[in-house]
Scaffold this motif. Structure first.
Motif, mmCIF file in Angstrom:
data_model
loop_
_atom_site.group_PDB
_atom_site.id
_atom_site.type_symbol
_atom_site.label_atom_id
_atom_site.label_comp_id
_atom_site.label_asym_id
_atom_site.label_seq_id
_atom_site.Cartn_x
_atom_site.Cartn_y
_atom_site.Cartn_z
ATOM 1 N N SER A 1 -36.848 -41.929 57.276
ATOM 2 C CA SER A 1 -36.991 -40.488 57.538
ATOM 3 C C SER A 1 -36.559 -39.727 56.290
ATOM 4 C CB SER A 1 -36.093 -40.068 58.698
ATOM 5 O OG SER A 1 -36.523 -40.669 59.885
ATOM 6 N N ILE A 2 -37.302 -38.684 55.969
ATOM 7 C CA ILE A 2 -36.897 -37.860 54.819
ATOM 8 C C ILE A 2 -36.748 -36.411 55.291
ATOM 9 C CG2 ILE A 2 -37.376 -37.171 52.450
ATOM 10 C CD1 ILE A 2 -39.192 -39.576 52.133
ATOM 11 N N VAL A 3 -35.547 -35.895 55.083
ATOM 12 C CA VAL A 3 -35.249 -34.514 55.468
ATOM 13 C C VAL A 3 -34.938 -33.737 54.192
ATOM 14 C CG1 VAL A 3 -33.784 -33.037 56.881
ATOM 15 C CG2 VAL A 3 -34.228 -35.378 57.598
ATOM 16 N N PRO B 1 -32.116 -51.759 52.606
ATOM 17 C CA PRO B 1 -32.388 -51.857 54.052
ATOM 18 C C PRO B 1 -31.454 -51.001 54.901
ATOM 19 C CG PRO B 1 -31.601 -53.961 53.153
ATOM 20 C CD PRO B 1 -31.828 -53.053 51.986
ATOM 21 N N LYS B 2 -30.323 -50.592 54.323
ATOM 22 C CA LYS B 2 -29.369 -49.779 55.106
ATOM 23 C C LYS B 2 -29.789 -48.307 55.157
ATOM 24 C CE LYS B 2 -25.577 -52.683 55.523
ATOM 25 N NZ LYS B 2 -24.736 -53.027 54.393
ATOM 26 N N THR B 3 -30.699 -47.904 54.280
ATOM 27 C CA THR B 3 -31.056 -46.480 54.225
ATOM 28 C C THR B 3 -31.982 -46.123 55.380
ATOM 29 O OG1 THR B 3 -30.912 -46.534 51.814
ATOM 30 C CG2 THR B 3 -32.044 -44.645 52.783
ATOM 31 N N ALA B 4 -31.541 -45.174 56.184
ATOM 32 C CA ALA B 4 -32.386 -44.687 57.284
ATOM 33 C C ALA B 4 -32.946 -43.309 56.952
ATOM 34 C CB ALA B 4 -31.565 -44.616 58.566
ATOM 35 N N ILE C 1 -34.689 -42.236 44.262
ATOM 36 C CA ILE C 1 -35.313 -42.146 45.594
ATOM 37 C C ILE C 1 -35.868 -43.523 45.976
ATOM 38 C CG2 ILE C 1 -37.347 -41.219 46.816
ATOM 39 C CD1 ILE C 1 -36.813 -38.537 45.383
ATOM 40 N N ILE C 2 -36.555 -44.157 45.024
ATOM 41 C CA ILE C 2 -37.122 -45.490 45.292
ATOM 42 C C ILE C 2 -36.009 -46.515 45.517
ATOM 43 C CG2 ILE C 2 -38.587 -47.335 44.327
ATOM 44 C CD1 ILE C 2 -40.154 -44.804 45.043
ATOM 45 N N GLN C 3 -34.980 -46.428 44.679
ATOM 46 C CA GLN C 3 -33.857 -47.372 44.819
ATOM 47 C C GLN C 3 -33.250 -47.284 46.221
ATOM 48 O OE1 GLN C 3 -30.800 -47.032 41.723
ATOM 49 N NE2 GLN C 3 -29.262 -47.735 43.187
ATOM 50 N N GLU C 4 -33.037 -46.048 46.694
ATOM 51 C CA GLU C 4 -32.431 -45.886 48.024
ATOM 52 C C GLU C 4 -33.394 -46.356 49.114
ATOM 53 O OE1 GLU C 4 -29.428 -45.343 48.251
ATOM 54 O OE2 GLU C 4 -28.870 -44.319 46.396
ATOM 55 N N ALA C 5 -34.690 -46.093 48.898
ATOM 56 C CA ALA C 5 -35.678 -46.476 49.911
ATOM 57 C C ALA C 5 -35.713 -47.988 50.084
ATOM 58 C CB ALA C 5 -37.052 -45.954 49.526
ATOM 59 N N ALA D 1 -40.611 -48.730 52.462
ATOM 60 C CA ALA D 1 -39.798 -48.999 53.649
ATOM 61 C C ALA D 1 -40.680 -49.585 54.755
ATOM 62 C CB ALA D 1 -39.120 -47.712 54.118
ATOM 63 N N GLU D 2 -41.862 -48.997 54.946
ATOM 64 C CA GLU D 2 -42.780 -49.493 55.989
ATOM 65 C C GLU D 2 -43.146 -50.952 55.720
ATOM 66 O OE1 GLU D 2 -43.617 -47.892 58.684
ATOM 67 O OE2 GLU D 2 -42.876 -45.899 58.166
#
Lengths: 517, 309
Positions: free
Chosen positions: A468-470, A426-429, A419-423, A460-461
């Motif tokens: 966004s997390i869904v 920069p491409k992860t929205a 989760i942290i790696q994806e966050a 990310a901030e």
């Protein structure tokens, strides 16, 4: 703060058991620190660092087990120590060394419980077929949780089952609900008039959960194992399940769930469906609508649609709302305003394999390219599972991720690092996640993921982006984990909790597309 | 014991066979130390030898005998308790609680590092990359992994939950001390930073040391040769600092004996390592990963040494 140290003499446990237990207890509210380890000198030194090295602990040897806990109150401390004891005792009992009568073979199990008519088998692959054969010879149905059983053995076992009118659910069968009892991973759902047969674990969980949420219930949920609809097996157990549910008085509607079968197997199943006296819903993800409808069955492209159609067939009066409600639209609009205009990606980190496949099918249907480790199409197969590119959906319960680790449905915190790696990418929205409740699953899947989710958003901030997390929680209000609490935990971290895997995926897709649908 | 059925032992460790050959028929060899699903450990009467009887599927290790019939073995395990005696009876036959195990036809296994080919695989950076990628992608996360990863990649942002784990920093400190001692060209006390560190039956620190020391031993790393001269002292230091099972694993390693998967990896370190790495990784729950981390760190130092010379 209250603290306590307990020593168990000559108590051996493997690292994963002790690590998982420590990690679980450390995440509990009111627990400052918990250590469950063998009492080696180094481990005792570490206890000393946190002021937990009592005289008794100092005397313990490397062959003894130390349980050390610091909690906010005496009551919490006692609760936690008792819980650790219970967990370790139940592990031991499962291994056959507890107070309950334990057995080592199918024959001795049957001697201990002569009326048993089903054996759940979870042993290493090389012994699984032999044990299953033994059980079948004793007129018992079999649920074969073990994986890596050869396809030849699977075929032989299923033929043997068919000849003797016995079920062989599996191999690699993770979910079934038989006579209202959940086996392996299953949710607590209401009894009712819908019978299901599925070559898919989380697929079966999702459909039974959605039926329950719609206010209806099930008769039986029969798992077949993921390979049942392969050419070489020929759908033996799906056909047998269909027949059994057709003959079951309580079952009014039959629902079949699978990824697309081999063409010859599909023909065989649809031929039987065409002759079935009861209404049938067929949910083959990425399946052939025309072929299904041509035999008079209802086709469902998604799992929630299978639940809805099953309920509608059972109760023609029911009105099922499929529209995206205003709350969802408003949330999507607000999130989109925060997301960058540049093309950005969905990163799906799933515990459930079929939920991953469903998400893949939905995202593809919107025209987006997507990569996954569950993809069948060559162009969609992910090259390197350690690195996401573009829209990427990962089934983290796949063997490539679980080697040496528990399945993420049992220990969802194993997903946190990713989760942290994806966050950070920069491409992860959008992060798209699933959480499974019910028998067999972790007791607090949202709770053990919460810190990672908060940290992911923060990172990310800090990098000047919005994340966004869904999510979707596959569970019912009757599940032991308390659905409402799980939902609240996720919402407290700004995570959107959708009401189905399909809806979660649609929301994720809307977030990265130019227009709100 | 007339009429008692005896079961066949399939394979036996060479050194254990030699130890048994010095025993007299009727001698009590020791007692059951611990019983697991697939392995029973025995401790000799004088406490200096730990040997085991295991299912055929278990990785062959020093001091181990493996059986043919898993079901018979499993039935025996279900009634064994620590303290039950094991005796040598008849001609090359062991008796435990009325179960007899015959090792007269057992295949002899040689687990000595010294028995491997004298022609060592070439040390190459590409092999280390392959090894590290494998550990990174497939390794179990619960043991030394996070510290190893952080040590190799100081820019890696360690997750909060990992930082809170009380083992993470001690492992990292151990790795740093190891490198410091190598820089100073003298291995002194780094082993003490690892022995017994970790939660399970064979703590991760011990598995790490096994992989590390075995690799240096095989490749005759000069600093290890000096360390080897203090073998007896090291064994004495390790004793009592870890679990019995783990102590004997380390003792065997210092005496030049390791499990078959580690041997297989060492002798094939110049080719495609995937299957050998996978075999090691499959040991225990985190043990395999911890051993591979040890091999990786040792191999890195071998590369550094080669470049220096």
């Amino acid at each position: 703060m209250a603290s306590k140290v307990v020593i168990e003499n000559n108590a051996y446990h493997d690292s994963v058991t002790l690590m998982s237990l420590s990690s679980k207890i450390n995440s509990f509210e009111g627990v400052e620190q918990a250590v469950v380890s063998m009492a080696t000198q180094m481990n005792k030194d570490l206890l000393e660092n946190i002021n937990l090295l009592t005289d008794e602990a100092q005397e313990a040897t490397g062959n003894d087990l130390i349980i050390a806990v610091i909690a906010n109150t005496d009551e919490r401390l006692e609760e936690v120590i008792e819980l650790i004891h219970d967990e370790l005792t139940s592990k031991k009992a499962k291994k056959g060394k507890g107070k309950d009568q334990t057995v080592k073979t199918v024959n001795s199990a049957l001697n201990a419980m002569p009326d048993a008519n089903m054996a759940i088998i979870s042993v290493p692959a090389e012994y699984a077929a032999r044990e299953a054969r033994q059980a079948l010879k004793k007129d018992m149905h079999v649920m074969l949780f073990s994986d890596n059983v050869s396809i030849e053995d699977e075929k032989a076992l299923k033929e043997m089952g068919r000849e003797n009118d016995l079920f062989v659910m599996g191999p690699d069968c993770g979910t079934a609900i038989i006579n209202n009892g959940g086996l392996c991973f299953a949710n607590k759902v209401s009894e009712g008039g819908i019978g299901l047969v599925a070559a898919s674990g989380t697929g079966l969980q999702e459909v039974t959960v959605q039926i329950d949420r719609l206010g209806y219930g099930i008769t039986q949920a029969i798992g077949t194992g993921g390979r049942d609809l392969h050419e070489s097996i020929g759908g033996i157990m799906m056909l047998q399940g269909l027949k059994a549910l057709e003959n079951d008085e309580k079952t009014k509607i039959i629902t079949l769930i699978s990824k697309p079968p081999a063409p010859s197997v599909q023909d065989k199943i649809l031929k039987e469906v065409s002759q079935c006296k009861k209404p049938v819903v067929v949910c083959f993800l990425d399946g052939d609508t025309q072929a299904v409808e041509s035999v008079g069955a209802a086709f469902s492209p998604t799992l929630i649609d299978a639940a809805r159609k099953s309920v509608e067939l059972l109760d023609p009066e029911v009105k099922v709302d499929t529209e995206i409600n205003e709350d969802v639209a408003a949330w999507v609009k607000a999130e989109k305003a925060k997301l960058s205009d540049s093309p950005q990606d969905i990163r799906g980190l799933f515990c459930g394999g079929t939920l991953t496949s469903e998400a893949l099918s939905i995202i593809r249907s919107t025209g987006e390219s997507v990569k996954s480790n569950v993809a069948k199409k060559a162009e969609e197969k992910i090259v390197d599972i350690t690195e996401s590119t573009g829209h990427t959906l990962l089934d983290m319960g796949d063997d490539d991720f679980t080697k040496g680790n528990p399945h993420p449905m049992i220990e969802p915190s194993l997903r946190n690092e990713r989760i942290i790696q994806e966050a950070k990418d920069p491409k992860t929205a959008v992060l798209l996640l699933d959480f499974e409740l019910g028998f067999g699953s972790h007791e607090d899947p949202a709770g053990v993921t919460l810190d990672a989710l908060i940290s992911a958003k923060d990172q990310a901030e800090q990098a000047g982006r919005h994340l966004s997390i869904v999510s979707y929680i596959c569970g019912t209000s009757k599940d032991k984990q308390d659905y409402q609490q799980q939902q609240k935990k996720l919402q407290s971290a700004g995570v959107y909790v959708a009401n189905s895997n399909e809806m979660a995926t649609r929301i994720a897709t809307m977030l990265v597309q130019k227009e709100v649908n | 014991m007339a009429g008692m059925h005896s079961y066949q032992i399939k394979q036996i460790d060479n050194r254990l066979l030699k130890w048994l050959s010095h025993k007299q028929i009727g001698d009590q060899l020791g007692t059951v130390h611990s019983v697991f699903d697939k392995v029973v450990n025995f401790i000799s009467c004088d406490g200096t030898t730990l040997f085991s009887l295991a299912e055929n599927k278990v990785v062959q290790s020093p001091g181990m005998m493996k059986v043919f019939g898993n079901e018979d073995f499993s039935n025996m395990c279900s009634v064994l308790k620590p303290g039950i005696t094991i005796r040598l009876v008849g001609n090359q036959c062991l008796e435990i609680n009325n179960w007899q195990w015959d090792f007269s036809n057992a295949k002899v296994w040689e687990g000595d590092i010294a028995s491997l080919s004298c022609t060592k695989p070439e040390i190459a950076a590409s092999q280390l990359v392959m090894m590290n990628d494998f550990i990174q992608n497939h390794g179990a996360r619960e043991g030394i992994f996070s510290a190893w990863k952080s040590f190799n990649d100081p820019n890696w942002e360690v997750p909060e939950a990992t930082r809170k784990n009380i083992y993470f920093l001690p492992f990292l400190a151990g790795l740093k001390q190891l490198v410091e001692e190598i820089k100073e060209k003298r291995l002194k006390t780094f082993t003490g930073k690892f022995v017994g560190l970790g939660v399970g039956l064979t703590p991760s620190g011990d598995d790490f040391l096994t992989g590390l020391l075995a690799t240096w031993q095989y490749f005759e790393f000069p600093l290890y040769k000096e360390l080897e001269t203090q073998r007896a002292t090291l064994q004495q230091e390790f004793k009592g600092r870890t679990t019995d099972v783990s102590y004997f694993m380390l003792k065997h390693c210092l005496e030049g004996q390791v499990n078959e998967t580690l041997l297989d990896l060492l002798k094939n370190l110049d080719g495609d390592l995937t299957s050998q790495l996978q075999q090691v990784l499959d040991i225990g729950s985190t043990s395999g990963t911890d051993m591979l981390a040890g091999v990786s760190v040792a191999y890195q130092e071998l590369i550094n040494h080669k470049e220096e010379t």
